[in-house]
Design an enzyme around this catalytic site. Structure first.
Site, mmCIF file in Angstrom:
data_model
loop_
_atom_site.group_PDB
_atom_site.id
_atom_site.type_symbol
_atom_site.label_atom_id
_atom_site.label_comp_id
_atom_site.label_asym_id
_atom_site.label_seq_id
_atom_site.Cartn_x
_atom_site.Cartn_y
_atom_site.Cartn_z
ATOM 1 N N ASP A 17 5.301 -8.062 -9.899
ATOM 2 C CA ASP A 17 5.065 -7.430 -8.599
ATOM 3 C C ASP A 17 3.653 -7.830 -8.157
ATOM 4 O O ASP A 17 2.884 -8.405 -8.932
ATOM 5 C CB ASP A 17 5.154 -5.896 -8.727
ATOM 6 C CG ASP A 17 4.866 -5.181 -7.410
ATOM 7 O OD1 ASP A 17 5.424 -5.584 -6.376
ATOM 8 O OD2 ASP A 17 4.065 -4.218 -7.395
ATOM 9 N N SER A 18 3.315 -7.455 -6.917
ATOM 10 C CA SER A 18 1.969 -7.738 -6.430
ATOM 11 C C SER A 18 0.933 -6.823 -7.086
ATOM 12 O O SER A 18 -0.261 -7.085 -7.000
ATOM 13 C CB SER A 18 1.915 -7.528 -4.916
ATOM 14 O OG SER A 18 2.257 -6.195 -4.610
ATOM 15 N N CYS A 80 9.565 -6.719 -6.669
ATOM 16 C CA CYS A 80 8.774 -6.657 -5.448
ATOM 17 C C CYS A 80 9.702 -7.046 -4.310
ATOM 18 O O CYS A 80 10.280 -8.144 -4.317
ATOM 19 C CB CYS A 80 7.619 -7.649 -5.565
ATOM 20 S SG CYS A 80 6.672 -7.842 -4.052
ATOM 21 N N GLU A 159 -2.053 2.126 -4.378
ATOM 22 C CA GLU A 159 -2.942 1.403 -5.300
ATOM 23 C C GLU A 159 -4.226 2.205 -5.562
ATOM 24 O O GLU A 159 -4.834 2.088 -6.614
ATOM 25 C CB GLU A 159 -3.292 0.005 -4.761
ATOM 26 C CG GLU A 159 -2.118 -0.972 -4.741
ATOM 27 C CD GLU A 159 -1.832 -1.664 -6.079
ATOM 28 O OE1 GLU A 159 -2.761 -1.830 -6.878
ATOM 29 O OE2 GLU A 159 -0.652 -2.010 -6.316
ATOM 30 N N CYS A 191 10.095 -0.863 -0.829
ATOM 31 C CA CYS A 191 8.898 -1.441 -1.447
ATOM 32 C C CYS A 191 8.758 -0.710 -2.766
ATOM 33 O O CYS A 191 8.861 0.522 -2.800
ATOM 34 C CB CYS A 191 7.673 -1.216 -0.563
ATOM 35 S SG CYS A 191 6.115 -1.621 -1.374
ATOM 36 N N HIS A 193 6.363 0.087 -4.464
ATOM 37 C CA HIS A 193 5.265 1.064 -4.546
ATOM 38 C C HIS A 193 5.721 2.451 -4.062
ATOM 39 O O HIS A 193 5.152 3.465 -4.448
ATOM 40 C CB HIS A 193 4.088 0.634 -3.664
ATOM 41 C CG HIS A 193 3.220 -0.439 -4.255
ATOM 42 N ND1 HIS A 193 3.644 -1.736 -4.430
ATOM 43 C CD2 HIS A 193 1.934 -0.401 -4.704
ATOM 44 C CE1 HIS A 193 2.647 -2.451 -4.948
ATOM 45 N NE2 HIS A 193 1.610 -1.657 -5.120
HETATM 46 N N1 DGL Z 1 5.569 -3.677 -4.153
HETATM 47 C C1 DGL Z 1 5.803 -4.703 -3.220
HETATM 48 C C2 DGL Z 1 7.108 -4.621 -2.520
HETATM 49 O O1 DGL Z 1 8.047 -4.138 -3.112
HETATM 50 C C3 DGL Z 1 4.698 -5.356 -2.476
HETATM 51 C C4 DGL Z 1 3.728 -4.545 -1.744
HETATM 52 C C5 DGL Z 1 2.616 -5.418 -1.223
HETATM 53 O O2 DGL Z 1 1.977 -6.079 -2.028
HETATM 54 O O3 DGL Z 1 2.406 -5.434 0.000
HETATM 55 O O4 DGL Z 1 7.268 -5.057 -1.414
#
Ligand code: DGL
Length: 278
Positions: A17-18, A80, A159, A191, A193
Site C-alpha cells: 500500500d502507499s 491499495c 496517517e 480506500c 485507509h
Molecule cells: N490506501 C490507498 C488506497 O486504498 C491509497 C491512499 C493514498 O495514498 O492516497 O487508495
C-alpha cells in the site's frame, strides 16, 4: 535486481500500500489464513498516491512488486485501491504469479448488498477519476447507480492517527452530506485507509447505510485463489520464524507505532528500504 521465481505453498504473500492503509487488509489475512507468511511494504516516503497521476502510481507499484519478488512471494495483494485502479492492468501483463486487487471484491459485495440500487463510493481522487468501481459494479448489476466522492483529506488524517477526532468528524460530515442527501443505502470504503475511521463514517452515514469494507472480501478472495491453486500453507510457520515482516520507504519507527495500534500481533520492527533502487 535478482528476482527469485521459486515459489511454493510455504512462500510468503506480498502485500503493499502507499502507507498504513494496507494494514487493514493484512489484519484480515492474518485472521482468515493464519498460517501464511506476509511481507508488507508501505510506501511511507511517497504517500499519498491518490493525488498522483496514473503513470506515477504505476511506476511506484512496479518498483514495489520488484522489491516484493526478491522474497519469492507466491502471490501479491495490491492492498491499495489507487494502485489497483491505476496500475493493475500493467502489473498483470508480465507476471507469472497471481495478483489480487482490492477493488473487484468490494465491488462484488456492494452489488450484492444494495437494496435500493444507490451505492456511494468514497475513495481517493485517482480512484474516483478512474471510474473503476462504476465499471465493475455495472458488469455485475446494470440496475444500480453509483455515486463517487473523492475524499482527499482522509488519508493524511489517518496517517496522522486522527482516527477519533472532531476534525475528522467535521471533514467526514462535509464529504458524506451529498451522498446522504441522495439516499444511498450502501457505502464502499474505497480506500484501504478508510476502515480505520469506520466508526466515524458509520455514525455519520447513519444506520440505514451498509458500509462495505473491501478488506474482508479481499482476504476471502485471496484464500479462495490460493486454495484453488493448491498454494495454501498447510504447515504452521514456526514461532519466531519471521512470519510477518514489514518494510517501508521512510519513517520506520512511526510506522511500527501505528501498526501496533491496529494489529494485535506485536510488530517489533519495520525496515526502511530505498525503493527507488528497484
Ligand atoms: N490506501 C490507498 C488506497 O486504498 C491509497 C491512499 C493514498 O495514498 O492516497 O487508495
Amino acid at each position: 535486481m535478482e528476482i527469485n521465481r521459486e515459489t511454493g505453498r510455504s512462500s510468503p504473500i506480498g502485500v503493499f500500500d502507499s502507507g498504513v492503509g494496507g494494514l487493514t487488509v493484512v489484519r484480515e489475512i492474518m485472521r482468515q489464513i493464519p498460517n501464511e507468511k506476509i511481507i508488507y511494504f508501505g510506501d511511507t516516503a511517497r504517500v499519498p498516491y491518490g493525488s498522483k497521476s496514473k503513470e506515477t502510481v504505476t511506476r511506484y507499484s512496479e518498483q514495489i512488486v520488484r522489491f516484493l519478488r526478491t522474497f519469492s512471494v507466491k502471490t501479491i495483494v495490491v492492498a491499495c485501491n489507487t494502485a489497483s485502479a491505476c496500475a493493475l492492468d500493467t502489473l498483470e501483463k508480465d507476471i507469472d504469479i497471481p495478483i489480487i486487487d482490492v477493488v473487484k471484491p468490494g465491488a462484488k459485495n456492494a452489488a450484492e448488498v444494495t437494496r435500493n440500487g444507490r451505492i456511494g463510493v468514497i475513495a481517493t481522487e485517482a480512484t474516483i477519476a478512474s471510474q473503476i468501481y462504476t465499471e465493475y459494479i455495472k458488469q455485475l448489476n446494470r440496475n444500480v447507480t453509483i455515486y463517487g466522492k473523492a475524499c482527499p483529506l482522509f488519508v493524511p488524517l489517518v496517517e496522522e492517527g486522527l482516527l477519533e477526532d472532531p476534525v475528522t468528524d467535521e471533514i467526514a460530515r462535509r464529504y458524506l452530506s451529498e451522498l446522504i442527501d441522495i439516499d444511498i443505502d450502501t457505502l464502499i470504503l474505497g480506500c484501504t485507509h478508510y476502515p480505520l475511521i469506520r466508526s466515524t463514517l458509520g455514525r455519520i452515514a447513519g444506520e440505514n447505510v451498509t458500509l462495505v469494507n473491501p478488506a474482508y472480501e479481499t482476504a476471502l478472495e485471496l484464500k479462495r485463489r490460493l486454495e484453488s491453486l493448491d498454494l495454501l500453507n498447510d504447515d504452521p510457520p514456526a514461532l519466531g520464524a519471521n512470519q510477518y515482516r514489514f518494510f517501508v520507504s521512510d519513517k520506520a519507527e512511526k510506522f511500527v507505532r501505528f501498526a501496533n495500534s491496529i494489529i494485535k500481533y506485536g510488530i517489533l520492527s519495520a525496515k526502511a528500504v530505498n525503493i527507488e533502487e528497484y
